[in-house]
Design an enzyme around this catalytic site. Structure first.
Site, PDB file in Angstrom:
ATOM      1  N   LEU A  44       0.932  -1.112   0.025  1.00 39.85           N
ATOM      2  CA  LEU A  44       0.023  -0.231   0.005  1.00 39.85           C
ATOM      3  C   LEU A  44       1.014   1.404   0.014  1.00 39.85           C
ATOM      4  CD1 LEU A  44      -2.942   1.384   0.404  1.00 39.85           C
ATOM      5  CD2 LEU A  44      -2.626   1.260   2.866  1.00 39.85           C
ATOM      6  N   THR A  45       1.851   1.156   0.942  1.00 41.30           N
ATOM      7  CA  THR A  45       2.915   2.601   1.127  1.00 41.30           C
ATOM      8  C   THR A  45       3.475   2.846  -0.026  1.00 41.30           C
ATOM      9  OG1 THR A  45       2.627   2.206   3.547  1.00 41.30           O
ATOM     10  CG2 THR A  45       4.384   3.454   2.619  1.00 41.30           C
TER      11      THR A  45
ATOM     12  N   PRO B 172       6.804   5.811  -1.630  1.00 43.09           N
ATOM     13  CA  PRO B 172       7.773   6.559  -1.336  1.00 43.09           C
ATOM     14  C   PRO B 172       6.975   8.099  -0.930  1.00 43.09           C
ATOM     15  CG  PRO B 172       8.604   5.363  -3.356  1.00 43.09           C
ATOM     16  CD  PRO B 172       7.060   4.986  -3.141  1.00 43.09           C
TER      17      PRO B 172
ATOM     18  N   SER C 262       0.874   7.798   5.545  1.00 42.06           N
ATOM     19  CA  SER C 262      -0.324   7.944   6.091  1.00 42.06           C
ATOM     20  C   SER C 262      -1.468   8.498   5.067  1.00 42.06           C
ATOM     21  CB  SER C 262      -0.084   9.233   7.095  1.00 42.06           C
ATOM     22  OG  SER C 262       0.447   8.774   8.064  1.00 42.06           O
TER      23      SER C 262
ATOM     24  N   THR D  73       6.823  -5.138   4.067  1.00 39.32           N
ATOM     25  CA  THR D  73       7.257  -6.130   4.857  1.00 39.32           C
ATOM     26  C   THR D  73       7.171  -7.663   4.104  1.00 39.32           C
ATOM     27  OG1 THR D  73       6.359  -5.046   6.812  1.00 39.32           O
ATOM     28  CG2 THR D  73       6.640  -7.243   6.781  1.00 39.32           C
TER      29      THR D  73
ATOM     30  N   GLN E 216      16.507   0.744  31.567  1.00 39.99           N
ATOM     31  CA  GLN E 216      16.878   1.560  32.781  1.00 39.99           C
ATOM     32  C   GLN E 216      17.192   0.632  34.057  1.00 39.99           C
ATOM     33  OE1 GLN E 216      17.234   4.810  32.444  1.00 39.99           O
ATOM     34  NE2 GLN E 216      17.933   5.395  34.458  1.00 39.99           N
TER      35      GLN E 216
ATOM     36  N   HIS F 120      17.906  -2.319  33.747  1.00 43.68           N
ATOM     37  CA  HIS F 120      19.417  -3.080  33.535  1.00 43.68           C
ATOM     38  C   HIS F 120      20.232  -2.404  33.506  1.00 43.68           C
ATOM     39  CE1 HIS F 120      16.710  -6.232  31.782  1.00 43.68           C
ATOM     40  NE2 HIS F 120      17.815  -7.076  31.892  1.00 43.68           N
TER      41      HIS F 120
ATOM     42  N   GLU G  16       1.251   0.749  10.118  1.00 44.77           N
ATOM     43  CA  GLU G  16      -0.069   0.528  10.222  1.00 44.77           C
ATOM     44  C   GLU G  16      -0.852   1.383  10.734  1.00 44.77           C
ATOM     45  OE1 GLU G  16      -1.075  -3.969  10.962  1.00 44.77           O
ATOM     46  OE2 GLU G  16       0.696  -4.269  10.192  1.00 44.77           O
TER      47      GLU G  16
END
Length: 380
Positions: free
Chosen positions: A125-126, A128, A132, A158, A336, A338, A363
């Site tokens: 769908l997306t 360059p 949105s 993806t 934080q 860790h 998405e």
């Protein structure tokens, strides 16, 4: 109201959790480093039914609904966001669009091999220049005899590097805006279809992401997926399902961060006692646990409404917005806790944080979800 999962989904949760712990968790760091998921894992996922989550049993799938999908996605994302994202794009985008728009012959041809893992699916769908604002796409499809001719480009797709089947949206009536977009099934080896190199991403690295180019790409007329000029409507329906599973992935990533941080806090000593015994650490862990539980409930609510066929676009946006931002916050808290180790690749939390950030973007970004929610409040 019963908040417990039914017995069959409890069993599914156990199956997905065991599979992810055995076949994903030990290798997730290496896959992230190498930016690749082994093809052998795709085969195993197909054999176990995880590549046909929504596909009806007559086509070789498991016939689950959205609630079942959230259970699976959370279990995989707890160990590896990239593996969960690969499952999401295959099941909740490519296959979901086929289930919405494809005709009977198309379903009989494509659903069984996709569900078995013989093919990996992708959804395009997306572009360059349009993310949105997807209705502003510039990829076109023009009728020419017995074919459609596609020209244009898609971006951030993806599974695009390895997929065999792509559902692609394109303008078939340029002056029609969103009512002039159609969807098409494009097979990998089609002449004029060019798959670009993998993107070098910050997170979700093992999940391949590519650009696609269509250079006078001719596909059969019968590969129109759904009604002519009805592709945008079907794509928006598909995105709703994808946002539910992205919410579940967010919950899984946050849960992974909490479990890793909790284990570390019991092992690490400071000032003569485990750091878990320090109130400041307890408060951080408690906040993470509260947010995760809230996110899981929002996600399952949206899934249950969707499975019941109820209008729930706003509920889905609320779940997606909350869980995605919550996941990033939880992963940062885990880093934080860790301390210096959390900033190294020796522990999983830095990878979980990098993976989580995508959930605020993909998405439908957080900003888009806020627009959807605000418009509901305003009665628009």
């Amino acid at each position: 109201m019963d908040f417990d999962l039914p017995d069959d989904l409890v069993a599914l949760k156990d199956l997905a959790g065991k599979f992810a712990a055995e076949h994903v968790a030990p290798y997730a760091r290496h896959w992230d480093r190498d930016a690749d998921i082994p093809r052998d894992l795709i085969r195993k996922l197909g054999e176990t039914g995880f590549l046909g989550i929504f596909v009806p049993e007559k086509y070789g799938g498991t016939g689950l609904g959205d609630l079942g999908a959230t259970v699976i996605m959370e279990e995989f994302a707890r160990h590896c966001g990239a593996t969960a994202l690969m499952l999401d794009a295959h099941n909740s985008l490519c296959l979901a669009h086929l289930l919405i728009g494809a005709g009977d012959e198309q379903k009989a041809k494509y659903l069984p091999p996709l569900a078995r893992g013989e093919y990996l699916g992708a959804w395009a769908l997306t572009e360059p220049g349009c993310g949105s604002d997807s209705a502003a796409m510039t990829t076109t499809a023009v009728e020419d005899g017995d074919a459609w001719v596609l020209n244009g480009a898609k971006q951030f797709i993806t599974n695009g590097h390895y997929a065999r089947v792509f559902v692609v949206t394109a303008k078939t009536k340029p002056e029609g805006g969103k009512n002039g977009i159609s969807a098409f099934i494009v097979e990998r080896d089609t002449p004029g279809f060019i798959i670009g190199p993998k993107e070098d991403k910050m997170g979700m690295r093992a999940s391949d992401t590519v650009g696609l180019t269509f250079d006078h790409c001719r596909i059969p007329k019968k590969n129109l997926c759904g009604e002519l000029h009805g592709g945008f409507r079907d794509a928006m329906k598909t995105l709703e399902r994808g946002r539910i599973t992205i919410s579940a992935i967010s919950v899984g990533l946050a849960r992974g961060a909490l479990e890793e941080a909790l284990a570390y806090s019991r092992q690490r000593h400071a000032f003569g006692k485990p750091i878990f015994d320090h109130q400041s650490i307890q408060f951080m862990l408690a906040d993470m646990a509260v947010d995760i539980e809230a996110g899981r409930l929002l996600t399952r609510k949206a899934a249950i409404l969707s499975d019941a066929g109820q209008s729930c676009n706003t509920d889905i946006s609320i779940a997606k917005l909350f869980t995605s931002e919550m996941a990033t916050k939880a992963c940062l808290s885990a880093i934080q806790i860790h301390g210096g180790y959390g900033y190294t690749k020796e522990v999983p939390v830095e990878r979980l944080m990098r993976d989580a950030k995508l959930c605020e973007i993909g998405e439908g970004s957080s900003q888009i979800q806020r627009i959807i929610i605000a418009r509901t409040l305003l009665g628009m």
